[in-house]
Design a protein around this motif. Sequence first.
Motif, short mmCIF file in Angstrom:
data_model
loop_
_atom_site.label_atom_id
_atom_site.label_comp_id
_atom_site.label_asym_id
_atom_site.label_seq_id
_atom_site.Cartn_x
_atom_site.Cartn_y
_atom_site.Cartn_z
N SER A 62 16.77 18.14 -26.08
CA SER A 62 17.47 18.44 -25.06
C SER A 62 17.63 17.48 -23.70
O SER A 62 16.80 16.39 -23.91
CB SER A 62 16.50 19.56 -24.24
N LEU A 71 9.41 25.29 -18.17
CA LEU A 71 9.55 25.26 -19.50
C LEU A 71 8.19 25.79 -20.14
O LEU A 71 7.21 25.46 -19.67
CB LEU A 71 10.08 23.92 -20.23
N ASP A 80 12.94 27.55 -22.95
CA ASP A 80 12.99 27.70 -21.55
C ASP A 80 12.83 29.36 -21.27
O ASP A 80 12.46 30.02 -21.89
CB ASP A 80 14.66 27.49 -21.26
N GLU A 81 13.45 29.64 -19.84
CA GLU A 81 13.05 31.05 -19.59
C GLU A 81 13.98 31.78 -20.51
O GLU A 81 13.34 33.35 -20.57
CB GLU A 81 13.54 31.04 -18.30
#
Length: 367
Positions: free
Chosen positions: A324, A350, A363-364
């Motif tokens: 990422s 995260l 992630d969310e």
Amino acid sequence: MTAQDGDNMPKPETDWTTDEVQSSNYNSKALNAIFTSVDINMFSLITNCTSAKSAWDILQRHCEGSETVRRTRLRILTSKFEMMRMEESETVLDYDRRLWEIANEAFSCGDHISNERLVSKVLRSLPEIFNIKICAIDEAKYTSQMAFEDLISSLRTLEMNMDMQKKDKGKTLTFQTAGESFRCCPRCGHNICKNSVCLKSTNSGNSNADEELEPDDEEMTLESVQKLYEDLFEDWTKRNKLNSTLVKENTDLKAVVAKLEVILFKKDVELGHWYFDSGSSRHMTGSREHLIDYVEQNCGRVTYGGGAKGKVVGKGTLNVEGLSKLHNVLHVEGLNSNLISISQLCDDNLLVKFDKHNCEVFDEANM
């Protein structure tokens, strides 16, 4: 302070005099010292005490007992003291330790065992091997002025001398030469001995000493002893050289391993290998090529685990295939590893998940 109805009541603190305030402070300090010095079992006995004196009295009764208990303990200790004898296998130091244990316990019960009494007890309870020393002390009529520590030191000196003499009592060897023989004795030195025909063994503790051994089995000439020594010395020389060679090879191998570790670190950086690090506070790399949106700036220094420091020369966004695009990645001059900070991932909201084989970051949106 007395109330109107005749009952006693505490005096208000606002009415205390300077001496009363000082006495209260002393009591609080003493009570606190007692509370912090006892274990949980002792503390349960004094937990409701408000004065140091009452707490001390309770502990004294619990540990030392009443006057009747102390007298009984003292009678038992006196009996033990009078019955004590130094064992044949016991050292002077061990016997001295046993005596002091009883003397100290008797002192806590109120009985002080005097120096003269200790000296007299030791002289009456020693084994027979110390009779010579006891007679010398009695002849000098020195017991009344002798300090107990001096007596123990004197006995320990005698004990060490006797132990040394026992070690010196070993075997003596007789070697045959061309017409005469000599005897090697650890106590007497080298004495020429005539008419010796074979190896003999002399043991000072055996009345049948100098027993002649069988010539066919135990005969040993000076030449054979010298030949044996030369063979052993040659073998030792070979082993010593081999050991030196192995030590040198081990040192060389350690140097090669150290060089390979440096090369592997550099390869990791070149190949773009990244490691999750729970001890690192920020993402960091030593390679400028891994970053985009790069900004050169002097952000201070980072401290490694071993105490060494690295200079931060810039920061940017991670641009590595398969990873990422992490922001605020520090560029550290001379860093040999690429580190992803677990702490910084959590700060960026995260989710980091570890299992037995993998480490995953979400992630969310759970992506």
